[in-house]
Scaffold this motif. Structure first.
Motif, PDB file in Angstrom:
ATOM      1  N   LYS A 198       0.829  -1.182  -0.116  1.00 39.55           N
ATOM      2  CA  LYS A 198      -0.093  -0.027  -0.038  1.00 39.55           C
ATOM      3  C   LYS A 198       0.792   1.086  -0.095  1.00 39.55           C
ATOM      4  CE  LYS A 198      -1.270   2.639   3.004  1.00 39.55           C
ATOM      5  NZ  LYS A 198      -1.576   2.995   4.339  1.00 39.55           N
ATOM      6  N   THR A 199       0.431   2.356  -0.560  1.00 36.03           N
ATOM      7  CA  THR A 199       1.022   3.387  -0.551  1.00 36.03           C
ATOM      8  C   THR A 199       0.060   4.542  -0.509  1.00 36.03           C
ATOM      9  OG1 THR A 199       2.922   5.046  -1.274  1.00 36.03           O
ATOM     10  CG2 THR A 199       1.874   3.717  -3.011  1.00 36.03           C
ATOM     11  N   GLY A 200       0.358   5.734  -0.541  1.00 38.41           N
ATOM     12  CA  GLY A 200      -0.563   6.892  -0.638  1.00 38.41           C
ATOM     13  C   GLY A 200      -0.083   8.067  -1.158  1.00 38.41           C
ATOM     14  N   SER A 233      -2.852  -4.817   3.560  1.00 36.89           N
ATOM     15  CA  SER A 233      -1.777  -4.557   2.989  1.00 36.89           C
ATOM     16  C   SER A 233      -1.104  -3.763   3.805  1.00 36.89           C
ATOM     17  CB  SER A 233      -1.906  -3.733   1.640  1.00 36.89           C
ATOM     18  OG  SER A 233      -2.739  -2.828   1.822  1.00 36.89           O
ATOM     19  N   VAL A 234       0.394  -3.745   3.765  1.00 33.72           N
ATOM     20  CA  VAL A 234       1.249  -2.936   4.594  1.00 33.72           C
ATOM     21  C   VAL A 234       1.681  -1.586   3.930  1.00 33.72           C
ATOM     22  CG1 VAL A 234       3.372  -3.191   5.935  1.00 33.72           C
ATOM     23  CG2 VAL A 234       1.847  -5.175   5.444  1.00 33.72           C
ATOM     24  N   GLY A 235       1.706  -0.766   4.534  1.00 36.54           N
ATOM     25  CA  GLY A 235       2.011   0.546   3.816  1.00 36.54           C
ATOM     26  C   GLY A 235       3.389   0.887   4.392  1.00 36.54           C
ATOM     27  N   PRO A 236       4.100   1.863   3.789  1.00 39.75           N
ATOM     28  CA  PRO A 236       5.534   2.346   3.866  1.00 39.75           C
ATOM     29  C   PRO A 236       5.576   2.743   5.339  1.00 39.75           C
ATOM     30  CG  PRO A 236       4.553   3.601   2.240  1.00 39.75           C
ATOM     31  CD  PRO A 236       3.397   2.834   2.646  1.00 39.75           C
ATOM     32  N   ARG A 237       6.447   2.688   6.126  1.00 39.55           N
ATOM     33  CA  ARG A 237       6.967   2.994   7.430  1.00 39.55           C
ATOM     34  C   ARG A 237       7.395   4.504   7.181  1.00 39.55           C
ATOM     35  NH1 ARG A 237      10.804  -1.355   9.700  1.00 39.55           N
ATOM     36  NH2 ARG A 237      11.367  -1.474   7.387  1.00 39.55           N
ATOM     37  N   TYR A 238       8.090   4.491   6.009  1.00 36.75           N
ATOM     38  CA  TYR A 238       8.781   5.814   5.930  1.00 36.75           C
ATOM     39  C   TYR A 238       7.856   6.962   5.371  1.00 36.75           C
ATOM     40  CZ  TYR A 238       8.532   4.203   1.330  1.00 36.75           C
ATOM     41  OH  TYR A 238       8.021   3.746   0.034  1.00 36.75           O
ATOM     42  N   CYS A 239       6.773   6.575   5.013  1.00 41.26           N
ATOM     43  CA  CYS A 239       5.685   7.344   4.453  1.00 41.26           C
ATOM     44  C   CYS A 239       4.499   7.219   4.908  1.00 41.26           C
ATOM     45  CB  CYS A 239       5.819   7.045   2.979  1.00 41.26           C
ATOM     46  SG  CYS A 239       4.583   8.271   2.108  1.00 41.26           S
ATOM     47  N   ALA A 252      -5.193   6.382  -0.988  1.00 40.58           N
ATOM     48  CA  ALA A 252      -4.284   5.406  -0.648  1.00 40.58           C
ATOM     49  C   ALA A 252      -4.363   4.288  -1.934  1.00 40.58           C
ATOM     50  CB  ALA A 252      -4.543   4.579   0.681  1.00 40.58           C
ATOM     51  N   ILE A 253      -3.199   3.670  -2.283  1.00 34.71           N
ATOM     52  CA  ILE A 253      -3.640   2.755  -3.187  1.00 34.71           C
ATOM     53  C   ILE A 253      -2.853   1.424  -2.753  1.00 34.71           C
ATOM     54  CG2 ILE A 253      -1.508   3.736  -4.580  1.00 34.71           C
ATOM     55  CD1 ILE A 253      -2.803   2.740  -7.086  1.00 34.71           C
TER      56      ILE A 253
END
Lengths: 622, 451
Positions: A194-196, A270-276, A341-342
């Motif tokens: 996942k990201t956003g 889903s797992v999103g980015p920790r840095y973002c 988010a995607i």
């Protein structure tokens, strides 16, 4: 239709892969679902940054395209960490989102041996675990000896906003619906990431007087090693800084369950980015903070969208409006594009080799977000390496594998294939153990030769590079033989700059180790006929010699372990005493060397000793 | 599969019961084949079973057998322990029987090695167990147990975590240079933190020095002119305690003439001087050589004759002993006093008469006091006792000094971080921990980052 190399996807990885392969004179096809979307910058309007900026330099040193086009399309550029040591400095440029893709498409269209086709790849043709071509949505078949998948976030992607989930790619583009299922059938482990992206607001609706202006550096800066693209330093576009506040945090807390990630959607795994992290994550996880920074960044000189860095969210539209308008200076802001988010499919990167060829299917390569990374730079460098290695494969040559002490690109790929990913992988300087060796300033020294050997650096570029290394040697030699003697003149000068006086003769090389002494200061005592670029390099080499040597020594330890190869057919089950967790991990990742094995999480030093002993025994038996 | 190893795990000749320990996949099967009683292959794990060991239908010994199934055992393999009651000869006999049916005699520390290899204990604990095996006195046993318990591991882990936090702070400043809510770690902060860490490591090292004394004993030399009574003192000291009077090679290549236990503290009297062979140490080998002998020791007992005047050579040596732990023994107090103590003000003095058996208690008390024995023993025991860990820590102190130098030379903090990472890695080596993206984890745990 038959091609030597087919690249699937026209993002940053796909462009570099296609260019590398075509420049290496292989008949190449780039397939993209929308030609107008080639080299699109779907998220932030910038290229570079800590570590990432160095990667762009590395891409450029190897003969990739990103650095050149970033220079052409930047609207603001600065050097980060300029008050820190040379090892951590890197460039970041704000990029015009209209210009960058336009320039890239121009290059692609003018590239010999490269065709571009609009289409959606939904399946692969495989015979005996070897790729033979691709099948498009319209069921047409294109044959190719090698296929490079650079599908980005388009595999079964879902856009998440509040309680809605829509099967779409970024900008409502059509996603690839079946390719990831077909990859799964071939044996690939599919992971969901996942990201956003934050909202974009209208420049004309912002009260900039309530924000802080952030400008570019006032000295010319470039990613590219060869051409000095001119730009007007005074006409850079500024960014602006503002902050979230208690009111905004309250809105988040009051509406938390409306966010897709906090209950708005029940099925998000889903797992999103920790840095973002999204703004929801920041407010929840760091509840003690009263405010977070929001950077307002222009996306282009040709339209009015302002990117709100720091406000990535999956809240519904109405809450997004409230959030944005609660920020100082944005009371009347008009949202042009809402945040979302995607979610998308990627493959487990431990199933690919260091060359970026998959372990399961011969001649199939993957690069970019499909491998679990995030970021334009991370994608581009993988595309370049995949393009080079696919070509090498056709040419019967060994793949180009960059070591961790040679390039951030090496760190990135080694991390991916050795450790796998949990959340989208971003490069950080902290991921590099030998950071001092992987500098912005020495990218060409590290990698140009390899680029030349790969056939992506032309003779003119190469001879310029050779001249540079020769000049560096000569200047170092000059400084080693030139002495400062304890004359009154010299000691008077040293006194005037608060440097210790000398009693005996000292070479210029040695006195340069003093922090207050620079080559330009020595110029009054000796003629130094070298360019600034050479002087900078030599100064770094001399001033940080001690630390560089330490890093080199550490790197040598790693190289030693790296040289201990593990045979491909090793049977880990047969090795006594290996911890069962280690056996399982080793079987999965199948490291090629002891060095790589040690970096696998779950494999302990004691397992490595046992492996080492086992391999030694094997030597004797042979 | 691991072969089955066996060893007698209690000290031979001490105590009524001795235990034979067997470890390996076939341990239960093998012991069962020489056992009469319940079928050991069918009994539940962690049970004690009564029965007999027999050979050719002849009962060898009456035994209790503990059966422990893998993995909940010390080595994480099947373990059987045989409690033998029959004394040394029978125990040896049973051991021999087990060796005959295919067990292998364990190498010293091999059980611990397996425990380590199978992930049951970490490196420090393994080393602690090795020390436990070798421990000679109660204090050193306690010390070893303490290390097994992971106390030192915890201390090292804490230090390592502190370093990691500093590194993470520096890293985050580099990776996110524009984030204001993350404080910039300044050179001053670093200086303060390093000072603190150095202090703690130095303390562990100092305490480890004590720990080493507890574990290895005090290397002691007796020197003096001819005929002052060196060998009589040595003989009396040793005889009195009925210490192990054999030529046990010590940790150095010196021959330990005798070992003497003073309230739990081992005094290893070293025959570097060859007291027994040549009476004429000082005269035959000279002042210079005598002093060289003292260099190798922790404690010097310098013997003078009450009945003689102090010579120039004596004074020369004594003045050089100022910086060492030493005791001056004035022997032969049963004879007329001719000695003048006014030259001996810097030293501990013990008056002695080997002939009348006087002064030995005083000597022992003097030694106890000197080494602050009470304090060492009652103190919280957190020492590293093995040479490897100690040398790593010493190296770390040197690296910290490099950092301090770098700070003075105003090097960039991201350069100094190279040394910090090195410290972090070396601390990891002490506890045998691997690099597992700890830094990245720390980064995201500690700071709020993101675009």
């Amino acid at each position: 239709m038959k091609y030597e190399i087919i690249v699937v996807g026209g993002g940053h990885a796909g462009c570099e892969a296609a260019l590398a392969s075509a420049r290496k004179k292989h008949k190449t096809l780039l397939i993209t679902s929308n030609i107008n979307n080639i080299a699109d910058m779907a998220c932030n309007p910038s290229i570079g940054g800590s570590a990432k900026g160095v990667v762009v330099r590395e891409i450029d040193a190897l003969g990739g395209e990103m650095g050149k086009i970033a220079d052409k399309s930047q609207i603001q550029i600065k050097k980060l960490n300029s008050k820190k040591g040379p090892a951590v400095q890197s460039l970041r440029a704000q990029i015009d989102k209209i210009v960058y893709p336009k320039e890239m498409i121009k290059v692609l269209k003018n590239q010999k041996n490269l065709d571009i086709l609009e289409g959606m790849v939904e399946d692969l043709i495989i015979e005996e675990q070897k790729i033979k071509g691709v099948i498009l949505k319209d069921e047409s078949i294109i044959l190719g000896e090698i296929v490079i998948l650079t599908t980005g976030t388009y595999l079964k992607s879902d856009i998440l906003i509040g309680d809605t989930r829509t099967r779409k790619g970024p900008h409502n583009e059509e996603p690839s619906l079946y390719l990831s299922d077909n990859l799964k059938k071939l044996g690939f482990q599919i992971i969901r990431l996942k990201t956003g992206t934050p909202p974009r607001i209208d420049k004309n609706s912002i009260n900039f007087s309530k924000t802080k202006i952030e400008t570019g550096d006032k000295i010319p800066l470039r990613f590219n090693h060869d051409i000095n693209y001119d730009y007007d330093i005074e006409k850079q576009e500024p960014c602006y800084l503002t902050y979230t506040n208690k009111k905004l945090h309250q809105i988040i807390n009051d509406n938390l369950t409306k966010s897709s990630m906090y209950g708005g959607l029940a099925d998000v795994t889903s797992v999103g980015p920790r840095y973002c992290p999204s703004i929801e994550d920041k407010v929840v996880r760091f509840s003690d903070k009263d405010r977070h920074q929001i950077f307002l960044e222009p996306e282009s000189r040709y339209y009015d969208d302002i990117y709100m860095q720091g406000l990535s969210t999956s809240m519904p539209y109405d809450i997004q409006e409230q959030l944005v308008r609660s920020i100082e200076g944005l009371e009347n802001a008009k949202i042009l594009k809402y945040a979302y988010a995607i979610e998308y499919d990627a493959i487990n990167p431990t199933q690919i080799k260091q060359s970026l060829e998959t372990k399961i299917i011969k001649n199939l390569y993957t690069a970019g977000q499909i491998n679990g990374t995030s970021g334009y730079e991370e994608a581009a460098c993988q595309g370049l390496i995949a393009g080079i290695n696919a070509s090498f494969k056709l040419e019967g040559k060994e793949p180009l594998i960059l070591k961790r002490n040679e390039a951030y690109i090496g760190v990135l790929i080694d991390d991916l294939v050795t450790k796998g990913v949990i959340d989208p992988y971003r490069l950080l300087t902290s991921r590099a153990e030998y950071r001092l060796l992987l500098r912005h300033d020495n990218a060409d020294i590290r990698l140009r030769q390899k680029g030349y050997d790969a056939g992506l650096i032309n003779e003119e570029q190469y001879s310029k590079f050779k001249a540079k290394t020769k000049n560096i040697e000569q200047l170092e030699k000059l400084l080693k033989i030139s002495k400062l003697n304890p004359t009154n003149e010299i000691n008077d000068y040293l006194k005037s700059i608060n440097s210790a006086l000398i009693k005996d003769g000292i070479t210029m090389y040695d006195i340069l180790k003093r922090p207050e002494i620079t080559i330009s200061k020595l110029r009054q005592f000796i003629d130094i006929p070298f360019e600034q670029e050479i002087i900078e390099q030599v100064e770094i080499n001399i001033k940080y010699e001690g630390y560089i040597n330490k890093a080199q020594k550490e790197a040598e330890k790693m190289i030693k372990l790296e040289a201990k190869k593990i045979p491909e057919n090793i049977d880990y089950e047969k090795i006594h005493n290996l911890a069962s967790e280690a056996v399982q991990k080793l079987k999965q990742i199948r490291p090629t060397s002891l060095g790589q094995a040690l970096r696998i999480s779950g494999v302990n030093p004691s397992d490595i000793s046992i492996l080492m002993i086992y391999l030694k025994k094997g030597d004797k038996n042979d | 599969m691991n072969d089955t190893i066996v060893a007698i795990s209690t000290a031979l000749g001490i105590g009524a019961i001795s235990i034979i320990r067997v470890s390996g996949d076939d341990a239960i099967k093998k012991v069962n084949s020489i056992f009469i009683g319940k079928n050991l292959e069918k009994v539940a794990s962690h049970t004690i079973n009564y029965g007999h060991i027999s050979e050719n239908e002849k009962i060898i010994d009456e035994v209790l057998i503990s059966v422990m199934h893998a993995p909940k055992t010390f080595t994480r393999e099947n373990i059987v322990e045989i409690n033998c009651h029959g004394g040394i000869a029978t125990t040896n006999k049973i051991l021999e029987m087990l060796l005959n049916i295919g067990c292998r005699l364990a190498e010293p520390g091999e059980f611990a090695k397996r425990a380590f290899l199978n992930g049951r204990i970490d490196l420090i604990e393994a080393e602690g167990i090795m020390d436990l095996i070798n421990s000679k006195t109660e204090q050193s046993r306690e010390l070893a147990i303490n290390q097994v318990g992971g106390k030192v591991s915890n201390l090292i882990k804490t230090l390592r975590q502190k370093i990691l936090e500093v590194i993470a702070n520096i890293e985050v400043n580099i990776d996110y240079p524009e984030y204001e809510d993350i404080e910039e770690l300044t050179i001053k902060d670093l200086e303060k933190k390093m000072k603190n860490i150095k202090k703690q490591i130095t303390k562990i090292l100092e305490e480890s020095e004590n720990g080493k004394i507890i574990k290895e004993g005090i290397k002691t030399v007796i020197i003096g002119k001819p005929n002052v009574g060196k060998s009589s003192i040595l003989n009396k000291l040793i005889d009195e305690d009925k210490a192990i009077v054999t030529d046990i090679p010590g940790t150095t290549r010196d021959i330990v003439e005798g070992t003497l236990n003073i309230g739990g503290l081992l005094l290893n009297i070293i025959d570097t001087a060859g007291i027994r062979k040549t009476e004429d140490v000082v005269e035959s080998i000279g002042v210079k050589k005598s002093l060289e002998l003292t260099d190798k020791s922790d404690l010097v007992l310098y013997v003078l004759n009450n009945n003689e005047e102090i010579t120039k050579e004596d004074l020369e040596i004594i003045s050089k002993l100022k910086y060492k732990n030493h005791i001056i023994i004035i022997n032969k107090i049963d004879l007329d006093k001719k000695i003048e103590e006014k030259y001996l003000t810097d030293s501990n003095i013990v008056y002695m008469s080997t002939k009348d058996n006087l002064g030995f208690e005083e000597l022992k008390n003097c030694i106890k006091e000197m080494y602050n024995l009470e304090k060492i023993i009652t103190q919280d025991l957190t020492y590293l006792t093995n040479a490897r860990s100690i040398s790593i820590l010493k190296n770390i102190v040197k690296i910290i000094e490099d950092i301090e130098k770098g700070i003075v030379n105003s090097e960039y903090i991201d350069m100094l971080e190279i040394d910090l990472k090195n410290i972090w890695q070396q601390l990891g080596e002490i506890i045998g921990e691997t690099y597992e993206d700890e830094l990245i984890e720390q980064l995201f745990k500690q700071f709020c980052l993101g675009k």
